[in-house]
Design a protein around this motif. Structure first.
Motif, mmCIF file in Angstrom:
data_model
loop_
_atom_site.group_PDB
_atom_site.id
_atom_site.type_symbol
_atom_site.label_atom_id
_atom_site.label_comp_id
_atom_site.label_asym_id
_atom_site.label_seq_id
_atom_site.Cartn_x
_atom_site.Cartn_y
_atom_site.Cartn_z
ATOM 1 N N TYR A 8 0.836 -1.188 0.000
ATOM 2 C CA TYR A 8 0.000 0.000 0.000
ATOM 3 C C TYR A 8 0.874 1.241 0.000
ATOM 4 C CZ TYR A 8 -3.842 -2.971 1.717
ATOM 5 O OH TYR A 8 -4.800 -3.939 1.864
ATOM 6 N N LEU A 9 0.546 2.204 -0.854
ATOM 7 C CA LEU A 9 1.185 3.506 -0.782
ATOM 8 C C LEU A 9 0.246 4.436 -0.029
ATOM 9 C CD1 LEU A 9 3.417 5.365 -3.095
ATOM 10 C CD2 LEU A 9 1.353 6.582 -2.466
ATOM 11 N N ALA A 42 3.688 -1.316 3.810
ATOM 12 C CA ALA A 42 3.408 0.090 3.547
ATOM 13 C C ALA A 42 4.589 0.771 2.886
ATOM 14 C CB ALA A 42 3.073 0.805 4.850
ATOM 15 N N VAL A 43 4.295 1.580 1.871
ATOM 16 C CA VAL A 43 5.286 2.400 1.187
ATOM 17 C C VAL A 43 4.914 3.859 1.427
ATOM 18 C CG1 VAL A 43 6.255 3.053 -1.047
ATOM 19 C CG2 VAL A 43 5.676 0.656 -0.593
ATOM 20 N N ARG A 79 9.303 -0.320 10.198
ATOM 21 C CA ARG A 79 8.744 -1.370 9.343
ATOM 22 C C ARG A 79 8.098 -0.807 8.081
ATOM 23 N NH1 ARG A 79 6.620 -4.672 14.482
ATOM 24 N NH2 ARG A 79 8.447 -5.998 14.751
ATOM 25 N N ILE A 80 7.989 0.514 8.007
ATOM 26 C CA ILE A 80 7.490 1.149 6.792
ATOM 27 C C ILE A 80 8.620 1.192 5.774
ATOM 28 C CG2 ILE A 80 6.753 3.374 5.819
ATOM 29 C CD1 ILE A 80 5.128 3.807 8.374
ATOM 30 N N HIS A 81 8.288 0.932 4.525
ATOM 31 C CA HIS A 81 9.288 1.072 3.463
ATOM 32 C C HIS A 81 9.291 2.542 3.046
ATOM 33 C CE1 HIS A 81 11.751 0.394 -0.033
ATOM 34 N NE2 HIS A 81 10.859 1.043 -0.757
ATOM 35 N N VAL A 115 4.116 2.959 -8.944
ATOM 36 C CA VAL A 115 4.521 2.061 -10.027
ATOM 37 C C VAL A 115 5.952 1.569 -9.798
ATOM 38 C CG1 VAL A 115 5.034 1.942 -12.500
ATOM 39 C CG2 VAL A 115 2.912 3.028 -11.697
ATOM 40 N N GLU A 116 6.865 2.481 -9.447
ATOM 41 C CA GLU A 116 8.263 2.095 -9.227
ATOM 42 C C GLU A 116 8.406 1.099 -8.083
ATOM 43 O OE1 GLU A 116 10.744 5.559 -8.715
ATOM 44 O OE2 GLU A 116 10.209 6.368 -10.681
ATOM 45 N N GLU A 117 7.550 1.223 -7.074
ATOM 46 C CA GLU A 117 7.652 0.352 -5.896
ATOM 47 C C GLU A 117 6.796 -0.910 -6.005
ATOM 48 O OE1 GLU A 117 9.615 0.498 -3.392
ATOM 49 O OE2 GLU A 117 10.411 2.535 -3.432
#
Length: 155
Positions: A8-9, A42-43, A79-81, A115-117
């Motif tokens: 998820y972003l 999460a991103v 833990r979040i990217h 999209v990149e992630e």
């Protein structure tokens, strides 16, 4: 939670709302808590933290120092990217996406990062991201909750 799945972003509006005392914040807070706990993938792009700070001070009336403290604490979530790159190709890609979908530059940028992630779902409080086909969009507030939020912000 959503049926689209992660990653998820997190859009600026979701991050900001989760850090307020608005009556509809629970929808956002549940996702943010799950992201911090590592229960969902999460991103979050670093610029979203500045965006959420801006939303907290401009729309929710938070003092600058309080918004900074809240966002600094959020940044501690290991833990979040954290998407921390902003090369020219990402900027240009975001601008291209903004033009193609006829959305604001920031939304184009978030779409490009998604999209990149390899993001499957963008979490948001508005429906602009539904103009993109590269990922699913989950509007976390119902129409009634969105109205409640707008009333709260007008007070």
């Amino acid at each position: 939670m959503g049926d689209h799945g992660g990653p998820y972003l997190f859009d600026v509006g979701v991050i900001a709302l989760a850090h307020t005392d608005a009556p509809v914040r629970d929808a956002a807070l549940s996702y943010v808590r799950d992201a911090i706990a590592g229960e969902i993938d999460a991103v979050v792009p670093h610029p979203a933290v500045y965006g959420a700070h801006e939303v907290l001070t401009t729309y929710y009336g938070y003092a600058n120092a309080d918004a900074s403290r809240l966002m600094s604490n959020f940044l501690d979530a290991k833990r979040i990217h954290w998407h921390d790159r902003l090369p020219e190709a990402t900027v240009r890609g975001g601008l291209d996406r903004a033009a193609e979908a006829d959305v604001g530059g920031w939304d184009g940028y978030y779409a490009q990062v998604a999209v990149e992630e390899g993001v499957n779902t963008v979490l948001t409080i508005d429906d602009d991201f539904e103009r993109f086909d590269a990922f699913e969009t989950e509007v976390i507030l119902s129409r009634a909750e969105f109205e409640t939020l707008n009333e709260y912000l007008r007070e």
